[in-house]
Design a protein around this motif. Structure first.
Motif, PDB file in Angstrom:
ATOM      1  N   LYS A 274       8.956   7.116   5.891  1.00  0.00           N
ATOM      2  CA  LYS A 274       8.490   8.328   6.562  1.00  0.00           C
ATOM      3  C   LYS A 274       8.116   9.403   5.545  1.00  0.00           C
ATOM      4  O   LYS A 274       7.267  10.232   5.817  1.00  0.00           O
ATOM      5  CB  LYS A 274       9.528   8.835   7.550  1.00  0.00           C
ATOM      6  N   GLU A 275       8.721   9.355   4.355  1.00  0.00           N
ATOM      7  CA  GLU A 275       8.357  10.306   3.311  1.00  0.00           C
ATOM      8  C   GLU A 275       6.916  10.073   2.847  1.00  0.00           C
ATOM      9  O   GLU A 275       6.157  11.017   2.613  1.00  0.00           O
ATOM     10  CB  GLU A 275       9.316  10.202   2.121  1.00  0.00           C
ATOM     11  N   THR A 276       6.543   8.805   2.712  1.00  0.00           N
ATOM     12  CA  THR A 276       5.173   8.471   2.315  1.00  0.00           C
ATOM     13  C   THR A 276       4.185   8.894   3.392  1.00  0.00           C
ATOM     14  O   THR A 276       3.120   9.447   3.093  1.00  0.00           O
ATOM     15  CB  THR A 276       5.038   6.958   2.059  1.00  0.00           C
ATOM     16  N   ILE A 277       4.540   8.654   4.629  1.00  0.00           N
ATOM     17  CA  ILE A 277       3.649   8.991   5.745  1.00  0.00           C
ATOM     18  C   ILE A 277       3.429  10.496   5.838  1.00  0.00           C
ATOM     19  O   ILE A 277       2.316  10.957   6.073  1.00  0.00           O
ATOM     20  CB  ILE A 277       4.216   8.443   7.077  1.00  0.00           C
ATOM     21  N   THR A 278       4.488  11.263   5.652  1.00  0.00           N
ATOM     22  CA  THR A 278       4.364  12.717   5.812  1.00  0.00           C
ATOM     23  C   THR A 278       3.805  13.404   4.574  1.00  0.00           C
ATOM     24  O   THR A 278       3.247  14.486   4.688  1.00  0.00           O
ATOM     25  CB  THR A 278       5.723  13.343   6.175  1.00  0.00           C
ATOM     26  N   SER A 279       3.932  12.789   3.391  1.00  0.00           N
ATOM     27  CA  SER A 279       3.486  13.457   2.165  1.00  0.00           C
ATOM     28  C   SER A 279       2.033  13.151   1.805  1.00  0.00           C
ATOM     29  O   SER A 279       1.424  13.895   1.054  1.00  0.00           O
ATOM     30  CB  SER A 279       4.389  13.071   0.991  1.00  0.00           C
ATOM     31  N   GLN A 280       1.470  12.066   2.314  1.00  0.00           N
ATOM     32  CA  GLN A 280       0.102  11.680   1.971  1.00  0.00           C
ATOM     33  C   GLN A 280      -0.816  11.874   3.170  1.00  0.00           C
ATOM     34  O   GLN A 280      -0.372  11.820   4.317  1.00  0.00           O
ATOM     35  CB  GLN A 280       0.059  10.219   1.526  1.00  0.00           C
ATOM     36  N   PRO A 281      -2.101  12.060   2.913  1.00  0.00           N
ATOM     37  CA  PRO A 281      -3.060  12.149   4.027  1.00  0.00           C
ATOM     38  C   PRO A 281      -3.077  10.841   4.829  1.00  0.00           C
ATOM     39  O   PRO A 281      -2.882   9.759   4.273  1.00  0.00           O
ATOM     40  CB  PRO A 281      -4.406  12.368   3.337  1.00  0.00           C
ATOM     41  N   VAL A 282      -3.307  10.959   6.118  1.00  0.00           N
ATOM     42  CA  VAL A 282      -3.278   9.805   7.012  1.00  0.00           C
ATOM     43  C   VAL A 282      -4.288   8.747   6.582  1.00  0.00           C
ATOM     44  O   VAL A 282      -3.985   7.553   6.573  1.00  0.00           O
ATOM     45  CB  VAL A 282      -3.544  10.240   8.473  1.00  0.00           C
ATOM     46  N   ARG A 283      -5.479   9.157   6.193  1.00  0.00           N
ATOM     47  CA  ARG A 283      -6.511   8.195   5.779  1.00  0.00           C
ATOM     48  C   ARG A 283      -6.069   7.375   4.569  1.00  0.00           C
ATOM     49  O   ARG A 283      -6.357   6.190   4.483  1.00  0.00           O
ATOM     50  CB  ARG A 283      -7.819   8.905   5.470  1.00  0.00           C
ATOM     51  N   ASP A 284      -5.360   7.994   3.633  1.00  0.00           N
ATOM     52  CA  ASP A 284      -4.880   7.269   2.459  1.00  0.00           C
ATOM     53  C   ASP A 284      -3.809   6.253   2.832  1.00  0.00           C
ATOM     54  O   ASP A 284      -3.794   5.130   2.326  1.00  0.00           O
ATOM     55  CB  ASP A 284      -4.321   8.239   1.415  1.00  0.00           C
ATOM     56  N   VAL A 285      -2.911   6.637   3.735  1.00  0.00           N
ATOM     57  CA  VAL A 285      -1.861   5.717   4.178  1.00  0.00           C
ATOM     58  C   VAL A 285      -2.481   4.537   4.927  1.00  0.00           C
ATOM     59  O   VAL A 285      -2.126   3.382   4.690  1.00  0.00           O
ATOM     60  CB  VAL A 285      -0.824   6.449   5.079  1.00  0.00           C
ATOM     61  N   VAL A 286      -3.436   4.816   5.807  1.00  0.00           N
ATOM     62  CA  VAL A 286      -4.089   3.759   6.574  1.00  0.00           C
ATOM     63  C   VAL A 286      -4.845   2.816   5.640  1.00  0.00           C
ATOM     64  O   VAL A 286      -4.786   1.594   5.800  1.00  0.00           O
ATOM     65  CB  VAL A 286      -5.037   4.362   7.640  1.00  0.00           C
ATOM     66  N   ALA A 287      -5.540   3.356   4.645  1.00  0.00           N
ATOM     67  CA  ALA A 287      -6.281   2.517   3.699  1.00  0.00           C
ATOM     68  C   ALA A 287      -5.338   1.622   2.897  1.00  0.00           C
ATOM     69  O   ALA A 287      -5.625   0.431   2.697  1.00  0.00           O
ATOM     70  CB  ALA A 287      -7.104   3.390   2.761  1.00  0.00           C
ATOM     71  N   ALA A 288      -4.217   2.162   2.460  1.00  0.00           N
ATOM     72  CA  ALA A 288      -3.249   1.368   1.690  1.00  0.00           C
ATOM     73  C   ALA A 288      -2.643   0.261   2.548  1.00  0.00           C
ATOM     74  O   ALA A 288      -2.506  -0.879   2.102  1.00  0.00           O
ATOM     75  CB  ALA A 288      -2.149   2.278   1.143  1.00  0.00           C
ATOM     76  N   VAL A 289      -2.295   0.572   3.785  1.00  0.00           N
ATOM     77  CA  VAL A 289      -1.723  -0.439   4.689  1.00  0.00           C
ATOM     78  C   VAL A 289      -2.769  -1.512   4.999  1.00  0.00           C
ATOM     79  O   VAL A 289      -2.458  -2.699   5.037  1.00  0.00           O
ATOM     80  CB  VAL A 289      -1.199   0.217   5.984  1.00  0.00           C
ATOM     81  N   HIS A 290      -4.006  -1.100   5.196  1.00  0.00           N
ATOM     82  CA  HIS A 290      -5.072  -2.060   5.490  1.00  0.00           C
ATOM     83  C   HIS A 290      -5.272  -3.031   4.321  1.00  0.00           C
ATOM     84  O   HIS A 290      -5.443  -4.236   4.533  1.00  0.00           O
ATOM     85  CB  HIS A 290      -6.366  -1.325   5.809  1.00  0.00           C
ATOM     86  N   GLN A 291      -5.240  -2.523   3.103  1.00  0.00           N
ATOM     87  CA  GLN A 291      -5.382  -3.387   1.930  1.00  0.00           C
ATOM     88  C   GLN A 291      -4.227  -4.378   1.843  1.00  0.00           C
ATOM     89  O   GLN A 291      -4.432  -5.552   1.527  1.00  0.00           O
ATOM     90  CB  GLN A 291      -5.440  -2.554   0.655  1.00  0.00           C
ATOM     91  N   ARG A 292      -3.007  -3.918   2.128  1.00  0.00           N
ATOM     92  CA  ARG A 292      -1.850  -4.817   2.104  1.00  0.00           C
ATOM     93  C   ARG A 292      -1.957  -5.876   3.193  1.00  0.00           C
ATOM     94  O   ARG A 292      -1.601  -7.038   2.978  1.00  0.00           O
ATOM     95  CB  ARG A 292      -0.553  -4.023   2.281  1.00  0.00           C
ATOM     96  N   LYS A 293      -2.464  -5.502   4.372  1.00  0.00           N
ATOM     97  CA  LYS A 293      -2.622  -6.467   5.456  1.00  0.00           C
ATOM     98  C   LYS A 293      -3.669  -7.515   5.114  1.00  0.00           C
ATOM     99  O   LYS A 293      -3.483  -8.693   5.387  1.00  0.00           O
ATOM    100  CB  LYS A 293      -2.983  -5.744   6.761  1.00  0.00           C
ATOM    101  N   GLU A 294      -4.778  -7.103   4.509  1.00  0.00           N
ATOM    102  CA  GLU A 294      -5.795  -8.061   4.101  1.00  0.00           C
ATOM    103  C   GLU A 294      -5.255  -9.053   3.071  1.00  0.00           C
ATOM    104  O   GLU A 294      -5.527 -10.242   3.145  1.00  0.00           O
ATOM    105  CB  GLU A 294      -7.005  -7.330   3.525  1.00  0.00           C
ATOM    106  N   ALA A 295      -4.482  -8.540   2.121  1.00  0.00           N
ATOM    107  CA  ALA A 295      -3.896  -9.415   1.104  1.00  0.00           C
ATOM    108  C   ALA A 295      -2.923 -10.397   1.751  1.00  0.00           C
ATOM    109  O   ALA A 295      -2.851 -11.568   1.354  1.00  0.00           O
ATOM    110  CB  ALA A 295      -3.185  -8.586   0.050  1.00  0.00           C
ATOM    111  N   LYS A 296      -2.175  -9.958   2.735  1.00  0.00           N
ATOM    112  CA  LYS A 296      -1.217 -10.828   3.422  1.00  0.00           C
ATOM    113  C   LYS A 296      -1.937 -11.919   4.215  1.00  0.00           C
ATOM    114  O   LYS A 296      -1.496 -13.052   4.263  1.00  0.00           O
ATOM    115  CB  LYS A 296      -0.340  -9.979   4.358  1.00  0.00           C
ATOM    116  N   LEU A 297      -3.081 -11.581   4.824  1.00  0.00           N
ATOM    117  CA  LEU A 297      -3.841 -12.557   5.589  1.00  0.00           C
ATOM    118  C   LEU A 297      -4.432 -13.646   4.697  1.00  0.00           C
ATOM    119  O   LEU A 297      -4.541 -14.794   5.097  1.00  0.00           O
ATOM    120  CB  LEU A 297      -4.974 -11.868   6.351  1.00  0.00           C
ATOM    121  N   LEU A 298      -4.802 -13.282   3.496  1.00  0.00           N
ATOM    122  CA  LEU A 298      -5.432 -14.232   2.589  1.00  0.00           C
ATOM    123  C   LEU A 298      -4.424 -15.167   1.930  1.00  0.00           C
ATOM    124  O   LEU A 298      -4.791 -16.188   1.394  1.00  0.00           O
ATOM    125  CB  LEU A 298      -6.234 -13.495   1.514  1.00  0.00           C
ATOM    126  N   HIS A 299      -3.146 -14.818   1.955  1.00  0.00           N
ATOM    127  CA  HIS A 299      -2.118 -15.662   1.323  1.00  0.00           C
ATOM    128  C   HIS A 299      -1.253 -16.333   2.321  1.00  0.00           C
ATOM    129  O   HIS A 299      -0.964 -16.185   3.325  1.00  0.00           O
ATOM    130  CB  HIS A 299      -1.258 -14.854   0.366  1.00  0.00           C
TER     131      HIS A 299
END
Length: 66
Positions: free
Chosen positions: A41-66
């Protein structure tokens, strides 16, 4: 919603199912669901929403490929 509630975010990745579905079958295949590491929750509240969403999306794509 997690940001306004002050809760951590748990990303979920699910495999597709639309090509495996057949009517009148008892066993229509399976859907694989994976829960990823939560985002604090610290990461979510301290960073802009678009940055958090982009980082999570990149992690999800990497998880799908492996």
């Amino acid at each position: 919603m997690a940001r306004s509630a002050g809760l951590p975010l748990v990303p979920v990745v699910a495999s597709h199912y639309y090509l495996d579905f057949r009517l009148n079958r008892l066993n229509n295949g399976k859907v694989v669901i994976k829960f990823m590491l939560w985002v604090s929750k610290e990461t979510i509240t301290s960073q802009p929403v678009r940055d958090v969403v982009a980082a999570v999306h990149q992690r999800k794509e990497a998880k799908l490929l492996h």
